[in-house]
Design a protein around this motif. Structure first.
Motif, PDB file in Angstrom:
ATOM      1  N   SER A 107       0.874  -1.171   0.000  1.00 25.64           N
ATOM      2  CA  SER A 107       0.000   0.000   0.000  1.00 25.64           C
ATOM      3  C   SER A 107       0.911   1.221   0.000  1.00 25.64           C
ATOM      4  O   SER A 107       1.589   1.504   0.980  1.00 25.64           O
ATOM      5  CB  SER A 107      -0.851  -0.066   1.282  1.00 25.64           C
ATOM      6  OG  SER A 107      -1.766   0.986   1.343  1.00 25.64           O
ATOM      7  N   VAL A 108       0.961   1.912  -1.153  1.00 31.88           N
ATOM      8  CA  VAL A 108       2.046   2.879  -1.384  1.00 31.88           C
ATOM      9  C   VAL A 108       1.535   4.307  -1.535  1.00 31.88           C
ATOM     10  O   VAL A 108       0.671   4.570  -2.370  1.00 31.88           O
ATOM     11  CB  VAL A 108       2.829   2.479  -2.663  1.00 31.88           C
ATOM     12  CG1 VAL A 108       3.913   3.507  -2.977  1.00 31.88           C
ATOM     13  CG2 VAL A 108       3.452   1.093  -2.512  1.00 31.88           C
ATOM     14  N   GLN A 109       2.105   5.218  -0.755  1.00 32.60           N
ATOM     15  CA  GLN A 109       1.858   6.652  -0.943  1.00 32.60           C
ATOM     16  C   GLN A 109       3.192   7.375  -1.004  1.00 32.60           C
ATOM     17  O   GLN A 109       4.210   6.862  -0.533  1.00 32.60           O
ATOM     18  CB  GLN A 109       0.995   7.214   0.207  1.00 32.60           C
ATOM     19  CG  GLN A 109       1.738   7.541   1.496  1.00 32.60           C
ATOM     20  CD  GLN A 109       2.031   6.322   2.354  1.00 32.60           C
ATOM     21  OE1 GLN A 109       1.955   5.193   1.899  1.00 32.60           O
ATOM     22  NE2 GLN A 109       2.405   6.553   3.609  1.00 32.60           N
ATOM     23  N   GLY A 110       3.195   8.553  -1.603  1.00 34.79           N
ATOM     24  CA  GLY A 110       4.417   9.366  -1.641  1.00 34.79           C
ATOM     25  C   GLY A 110       5.570   8.647  -2.318  1.00 34.79           C
ATOM     26  O   GLY A 110       5.393   7.946  -3.319  1.00 34.79           O
ATOM     27  N   ALA A 111       6.765   8.811  -1.723  1.00 30.28           N
ATOM     28  CA  ALA A 111       7.975   8.264  -2.337  1.00 30.28           C
ATOM     29  C   ALA A 111       8.065   6.747  -2.175  1.00 30.28           C
ATOM     30  O   ALA A 111       7.799   6.203  -1.108  1.00 30.28           O
ATOM     31  CB  ALA A 111       9.203   8.915  -1.705  1.00 30.28           C
ATOM     32  N   CYS A 112       8.418   6.104  -3.279  1.00 28.17           N
ATOM     33  CA  CYS A 112       8.690   4.665  -3.258  1.00 28.17           C
ATOM     34  C   CYS A 112       9.954   4.487  -4.112  1.00 28.17           C
ATOM     35  O   CYS A 112       9.866   4.253  -5.309  1.00 28.17           O
ATOM     36  CB  CYS A 112       7.509   3.891  -3.817  1.00 28.17           C
ATOM     37  SG  CYS A 112       7.709   2.097  -3.726  1.00 28.17           S
ATOM     38  N   ILE A 113      11.103   4.685  -3.470  1.00 21.86           N
ATOM     39  CA  ILE A 113      12.360   4.864  -4.197  1.00 21.86           C
ATOM     40  C   ILE A 113      13.352   3.739  -3.889  1.00 21.86           C
ATOM     41  O   ILE A 113      13.475   3.318  -2.733  1.00 21.86           O
ATOM     42  CB  ILE A 113      12.996   6.223  -3.825  1.00 21.86           C
ATOM     43  CG1 ILE A 113      12.000   7.380  -4.063  1.00 21.86           C
ATOM     44  CG2 ILE A 113      14.285   6.464  -4.594  1.00 21.86           C
ATOM     45  CD1 ILE A 113      12.486   8.730  -3.575  1.00 21.86           C
ATOM     46  N   ALA A 114      14.070   3.301  -4.912  1.00 21.06           N
ATOM     47  CA  ALA A 114      15.220   2.376  -4.797  1.00 21.06           C
ATOM     48  C   ALA A 114      14.902   1.175  -3.878  1.00 21.06           C
ATOM     49  O   ALA A 114      14.125   0.307  -4.255  1.00 21.06           O
ATOM     50  CB  ALA A 114      16.465   3.140  -4.381  1.00 21.06           C
ATOM     51  N   GLY A 115      15.481   1.119  -2.669  1.00 18.87           N
ATOM     52  CA  GLY A 115      15.222  -0.011  -1.771  1.00 18.87           C
ATOM     53  C   GLY A 115      13.732  -0.152  -1.454  1.00 18.87           C
ATOM     54  O   GLY A 115      13.218  -1.268  -1.307  1.00 18.87           O
ATOM     55  N   GLY A 116      13.024   0.968  -1.342  1.00 21.66           N
ATOM     56  CA  GLY A 116      11.584   0.938  -1.091  1.00 21.66           C
ATOM     57  C   GLY A 116      10.842   0.368  -2.296  1.00 21.66           C
ATOM     58  O   GLY A 116       9.906  -0.427  -2.154  1.00 21.66           O
ATOM     59  N   PHE A 117      11.292   0.752  -3.477  1.00 22.71           N
ATOM     60  CA  PHE A 117      10.739   0.235  -4.734  1.00 22.71           C
ATOM     61  C   PHE A 117      10.910  -1.288  -4.795  1.00 22.71           C
ATOM     62  O   PHE A 117      10.007  -2.025  -5.190  1.00 22.71           O
ATOM     63  CB  PHE A 117      11.487   0.901  -5.904  1.00 22.71           C
ATOM     64  CG  PHE A 117      11.098   0.397  -7.259  1.00 22.71           C
ATOM     65  CD1 PHE A 117      10.096   1.026  -7.976  1.00 22.71           C
ATOM     66  CD2 PHE A 117      11.733  -0.701  -7.820  1.00 22.71           C
ATOM     67  CE1 PHE A 117       9.731   0.559  -9.239  1.00 22.71           C
ATOM     68  CE2 PHE A 117      11.374  -1.171  -9.075  1.00 22.71           C
ATOM     69  CZ  PHE A 117      10.370  -0.540  -9.784  1.00 22.71           C
ATOM     70  N   MET A 118      12.093  -1.743  -4.361  1.00 21.51           N
ATOM     71  CA  MET A 118      12.413  -3.177  -4.380  1.00 21.51           C
ATOM     72  C   MET A 118      11.462  -3.952  -3.463  1.00 21.51           C
ATOM     73  O   MET A 118      10.879  -4.952  -3.876  1.00 21.51           O
ATOM     74  CB  MET A 118      13.863  -3.305  -3.897  1.00 21.51           C
ATOM     75  CG  MET A 118      14.519  -4.603  -4.054  1.00 21.51           C
ATOM     76  SD  MET A 118      16.317  -4.348  -3.768  1.00 21.51           S
ATOM     77  CE  MET A 118      16.445  -4.849  -2.059  1.00 21.51           C
ATOM     78  N   VAL A 119      11.269  -3.461  -2.249  1.00 22.54           N
ATOM     79  CA  VAL A 119      10.387  -4.138  -1.289  1.00 22.54           C
ATOM     80  C   VAL A 119       8.943  -4.149  -1.802  1.00 22.54           C
ATOM     81  O   VAL A 119       8.286  -5.189  -1.820  1.00 22.54           O
ATOM     82  CB  VAL A 119      10.482  -3.471   0.110  1.00 22.54           C
ATOM     83  CG1 VAL A 119       9.335  -3.900   1.015  1.00 22.54           C
ATOM     84  CG2 VAL A 119      11.827  -3.806   0.764  1.00 22.54           C
ATOM     85  N   ALA A 120       8.440  -2.999  -2.255  1.00 16.91           N
ATOM     86  CA  ALA A 120       7.047  -2.916  -2.714  1.00 16.91           C
ATOM     87  C   ALA A 120       6.805  -3.869  -3.883  1.00 16.91           C
ATOM     88  O   ALA A 120       5.760  -4.514  -3.970  1.00 16.91           O
ATOM     89  CB  ALA A 120       6.703  -1.483  -3.121  1.00 16.91           C
ATOM     90  N   ASN A 121       7.807  -3.972  -4.767  1.00 14.65           N
ATOM     91  CA  ASN A 121       7.612  -4.789  -5.968  1.00 14.65           C
ATOM     92  C   ASN A 121       7.829  -6.281  -5.758  1.00 14.65           C
ATOM     93  O   ASN A 121       7.532  -7.077  -6.655  1.00 14.65           O
ATOM     94  CB  ASN A 121       8.464  -4.252  -7.113  1.00 14.65           C
ATOM     95  CG  ASN A 121       7.773  -3.084  -7.794  1.00 14.65           C
ATOM     96  OD1 ASN A 121       6.780  -3.268  -8.504  1.00 14.65           O
ATOM     97  ND2 ASN A 121       8.242  -1.879  -7.532  1.00 14.65           N
TER      98      ASN A 121
END
Ligand code: ZN
Length: 263
Positions: A107-121
């Motif tokens: 469940s993603v809001q705002g920034a979803c960058i690099a390491g965060g992008f990896m976890v979400a995906n």
């Protein structure tokens, strides 16, 4: 393990695993990743949990790995030390999310960058708020070959993945939806309600059937080479940590890398 950098709750068959460093834009420290992995194992083992939700407290899902902590603790790691650290904290932890036998929604809001992008995906489904944006700028900012787990071409196709990594820019929630990377875009105010409604609906299905169907879809991707490709990129990524370009970015300092990311 006591949780300082994440929050963990279970309600109505749904486990909620929240990045909980809102004052740091939910930067993923070593502690945060250790705790998230511990919570994934806990939710996997708990028969009361049918679905997992990953989210972030505050304005952002996650701005990525905690680069300040990395600069303080790991800037001068040997090849062997970095390999061991990143294999456990990034590759193994990410694959544990992928291999969890229960459905996981990010469940993603705002920034979803690099390491965060990896976890979400690594999650099965993504619900995004209309203010969410996705980015992996590290080719530009750090001279590194993307993040450690190159899930990008599997969730958006090769051409878009190349564009994201070559350009280093931001992808909006609308664009992420258009190319099939996220399942749903909702107004920011409705993100929590919409995510948990989806989780509650999934939780009504037979857990063993969900486990089998997730396994079958993941095996389809494995048959196409997903796991082999992720491991191969991990090795390549390690090489990019010992280049002159990477050392230059490290020596110019973190502030410079962050400034470059904002440009
Ligand atoms: Zn790395």
């Amino acid at each position: 393990m006591s949780y300082t950098d994440i929050a963990y709750t279970v309600e109505g068959g749904v486990a909620r695993l929240s990045h909980n460093r809102p004052e740091m834009r939910n930067a993923e420290s070593q502690e945060l990743l250790d705790q998230l992995d511990d919570a994934v194992r806990k939710a996997t083992a708990d028969p009361a949990v049918r679905v997992l939700v990953f989210d972030g407290k505050g304005e952002h899902f996650s701005a990525g790995h905690d680069l300040k902590q990395g600069a303080a603790k790991r800037a001068h790691f040997t090849v062997e030390e970095r390999w061991a650290y990143e294999e456990l904290h990034y590759l193994e932890y990410a694959l544990r999310i992928w291999d969890c036998p229960k459905p996981i929604i990010a469940s993603v809001q705002g920034a979803c960058i690099a390491g965060g992008f990896m976890v979400a995906n690594m999650c099965d489904l993504i619900v995004a708020a209309d203010d969410a944006f996705f980015s992996d700028p590290v080719c530009h900012t750090l001279g590194a070959a993307a993040v450690e787990v190159l899930i990008h071409p599997w969730v958006m196709g090769a051409r878009k993945a190349k564009e994201m990594l070559f350009m280093g820019g931001r992808m909006s929630a609308t664009e992420a939806y258009r190319i099939g990377m996220v399942n749903k875009v909702v107004p920011r105010a409705d993100l929590e309600t919409e995510t948990f409604a989806m989780a509650a609906h999934i939780a009504k299905a037979e857990p063993f059937a969900l486990k089998l169907v997730k396994r079958s879809i993941n095996r389809t991707l494995d048959a196409q080479g997903l796991r082999t490709a992720l491991h191969a990129h991990f090795d390549t990524h390690q090489l990019s940590h010992v280049t002159e370009a990477f050392k230059g970015a490290r020596d110019r300092g973190l502030a410079n890398a962050i400034k470059k990311a904002k440009e």
